[in-house]
Design an enzyme around this catalytic site. Structure first.
Site, PDB file in Angstrom:
ATOM      1  N   GLU A   1     101.923   1.602  19.612  1.00  0.00           N
ATOM      2  CA  GLU A   1     102.506   0.268  18.925  1.00  0.00           C
ATOM      3  C   GLU A   1     103.381  -0.661  19.806  1.00  0.00           C
ATOM      4  O   GLU A   1     103.798  -0.212  21.303  1.00  0.00           O
ATOM      5  CB  GLU A   1     103.772   1.132  18.474  1.00  0.00           C
ATOM      6  CG  GLU A   1     103.614  -0.044  16.797  1.00  0.00           C
ATOM      7  CD  GLU A   1     102.441  -0.365  16.255  1.00  0.00           C
ATOM      8  OE1 GLU A   1     101.883  -1.083  15.730  1.00  0.00           O
ATOM      9  OE2 GLU A   1     102.790   1.110  15.049  1.00  0.00           O
TER      10      GLU A   1
ATOM     11  N   THR B   1     101.778  -2.602  22.221  1.00  0.00           N
ATOM     12  CA  THR B   1     101.098  -2.157  23.010  1.00  0.00           C
ATOM     13  C   THR B   1     100.288  -3.405  23.446  1.00  0.00           C
ATOM     14  O   THR B   1      99.574  -3.340  25.028  1.00  0.00           O
ATOM     15  CB  THR B   1     100.712  -0.771  23.529  1.00  0.00           C
ATOM     16  OG1 THR B   1     100.045  -0.297  22.272  1.00  0.00           O
ATOM     17  CG2 THR B   1     101.121   0.288  23.939  1.00  0.00           C
TER      18      THR B   1
ATOM     19  N   ASP C   1      95.187  -6.380  14.895  1.00  0.00           N
ATOM     20  CA  ASP C   1      95.681  -6.326  13.309  1.00  0.00           C
ATOM     21  C   ASP C   1      94.335  -7.357  12.900  1.00  0.00           C
ATOM     22  O   ASP C   1      93.624  -6.498  12.225  1.00  0.00           O
ATOM     23  CB  ASP C   1      96.710  -6.996  12.198  1.00  0.00           C
ATOM     24  CG  ASP C   1      97.903  -6.539  12.763  1.00  0.00           C
ATOM     25  OD1 ASP C   1      97.984  -5.170  13.852  1.00  0.00           O
ATOM     26  OD2 ASP C   1      99.071  -6.665  12.755  1.00  0.00           O
TER      27      ASP C   1
HETATM   28  C1  GLA Z   1     102.176  -6.497  14.955  1.00  0.00           C
HETATM   29  C2  GLA Z   1     101.195  -7.279  15.427  1.00  0.00           C
HETATM   30  C3  GLA Z   1     100.271  -6.379  16.940  1.00  0.00           C
HETATM   31  C4  GLA Z   1     101.026  -6.205  16.833  1.00  0.00           C
HETATM   32  C5  GLA Z   1     102.327  -5.641  16.335  1.00  0.00           C
HETATM   33  C6  GLA Z   1     103.000  -4.050  17.081  1.00  0.00           C
HETATM   34  O1  GLA Z   1     101.537  -6.160  14.100  1.00  0.00           O
HETATM   35  O2  GLA Z   1     100.956  -7.977  14.906  1.00  0.00           O
HETATM   36  O3  GLA Z   1     100.037  -7.172  17.347  1.00  0.00           O
HETATM   37  O4  GLA Z   1     101.602  -5.753  17.789  1.00  0.00           O
HETATM   38  O5  GLA Z   1     102.937  -5.553  15.683  1.00  0.00           O
HETATM   39  O6  GLA Z   1     102.104  -2.746  17.887  1.00  0.00           O
END
Ligand code: GLA
Length: 392
Positions: free
Chosen positions: A31, A33, A168
């Site tokens: 997370e 990262t 995501d």
């Molecule tokens: C959100 C962001 C992702 C990621 C997460 C944390 O979901 O959209 O890109 O950075 O937080 O891991």
């Protein structure tokens, strides 16, 4: 859902739509990262955003959101950020497509879905990806899924104001049934690892809170990581991101002078190490070891990276005492949303019941739960057997 959205579209626009879906995601470990050029381990799940779309001959963009029962009209030649938030995830993608030289005309789009909003399952990325996938198909733009994930990410930066990483959108586009994606956010090399959890399932426990710090604190964390890199760079000029940094460098050049930056960077460096080890656990089928790393990840997120909240901490602390739970941690950006839990199948019902009672008593909030099934990324939905007419 496909039938429902097709009918709604026919009623609204009197034309036969094409329907597309793009899913929400879970992340097993790794997370915060992604924007540090590290590794992530997400998977697409069986909760989706659906868009029904048809081309228009003029330049009008008609958007309608079932969730908000709201319709708004825009013009393809004048796409700007809207003061209403939900259209921005769609308009941001249109803007990106145009900036990349794609030729579009107007279109009608109706959006619906079953990803709970603000729960850390990336409903916004799913909206962006469903839109990109749909427009790519109907306007025959010839973009591949990786290119579309980057455009979707850029849409989030420019129209939603969150400087997110690629995780995501990549997971929503490129997810694969029964597999997690080990993605190297630096090289963009990725590997599908089978997610076989004999006797266990992924259970999401939704705190039902989303503290409004989420977006601003997210951007602050990103800056703090960049600050860490800037502090190390004079000593190691080849360093480009936290991916190139180890604990010794941090201890020597950051720990004493910038304790907060050290704390943030330490979490990221250690999370990457945990993720690589977790992939080995997974390949060996060692769920207990994987679960323990998830607990470690949560401790780092809560005490060092400080993106958790009391509701998330309560849920993770509570399940730690339940032997049927192999591991748990907060998931996504933080400050609310869901925890991800690996729970013995036979004990899921009992565990959810017990945690719900405890959570509702302690936090005075309802707990919602979902069993996440790992599914494929964005796709066109098959509606050939649903040739509905406006009157059906
Ligand atoms: C959100 C962001 C992702 C990621 C997460 C944390 O979901 O959209 O890109 O950075 O937080 O891991």
């Amino acid at each position: 859902m496909i039938e429902k959205i097709t009918k709604a579209f026919l009623e609204k626009y009197g034309a036969q739509p094409t329907v597309f879906r793009s899913p929400g995601r879970v992340n097993i470990i790794g997370e915060h990262t992604d924007y540090n050029e590290g590794f992530v381990l997400p998977a697409a799940i069986n909760k989706n955003i659906y868009v029904a779309v048809s081309k228009r001959k003029d330049s009008i963009i008609n958007l309608y959101a079932e969730d908000f029962k709201e319709g708004l009209v825009f013009d393809i030649n004048d796409v700007e950020r809207s003061s209403t938030q939900w259209p921005n995830y769609i308009l941001g993608v249109v803007d990106q497509l145009q900036k990349n030289g794609c030729l579009l005309s107007g279109f009608n789009l109706l959006i619906d879905g079953d990803i709970p909003i603000g729960s850390g399952l990336s409903s916004s990325a799913a909206v962006e990806c469903a839109t990109a996938f749909a427009l790519n198909e109907i306007f025959e733009l010839g973009l591949d899924k990786i290119k579309m994930s980057f455009m979707a990410q850029k849409a989030e930066h420019t129209f939603a104001g969150v400087n997110c990483g690629i995780m995501d959108q990549f997971a929503s586009m490129l997810g694969k049934k029964d597999h997690v994606i080990k993605l190297d956010c630096r090289s963009l090399e990725y590997e599908y690892i089978p997610f076989k959890l004999d006797g266990y399932k992924i259970v999401l426990l939704n705190t039902n809170v989303k503290h409004n710090l989420a977006a601003s604190e997210y951007n602050i964390r990103r800056q703090q990581c960049e600050e860490g890199v800037a502090l190390i760079k004079p000593f190691y000029p080849s360093v480009k991101s936290l991916r190139d940094i180890n604990m010794d460098m941090l201890a020597k050049h950051v720990a004493i002078t910038h304790p907060l930056i050290y704390q943030r960077c330490k979490y990221v460096v250690e999370e990457n190490i945990r993720l690589l080890a977790a992939c080995e656990d997974l390949k060996k089928g060692n769920i207990i070891a994987l679960g323990n790393r998830m607990y470690q990840s949560h401790i780092g997120l809560s005490t060092e990276y400080e993106v958790s909240c009391k509701e998330l901490d309560f849920l993770v602390d509570h399940v730690k005492n339940i032997p049927a739970v192999a591991g748990a941690r907060m998931m996504g950006g933080g400050f609310g949303g869901c925890t991800i839990n690996i729970i013995e199948e036979d004990a899921i019902e009992k565990t959810i019941k017990e945690v719900s009672i405890a959570y509702e008593k302690a936090m005075k909030l309802p707990l919602t739960s979902y069993i996440a099934v790992i599914d494929d990324g964005a796709s066109k939905c098959n509606i050939t057997d649903l040739q509905l007419t406006a009157n059906s």
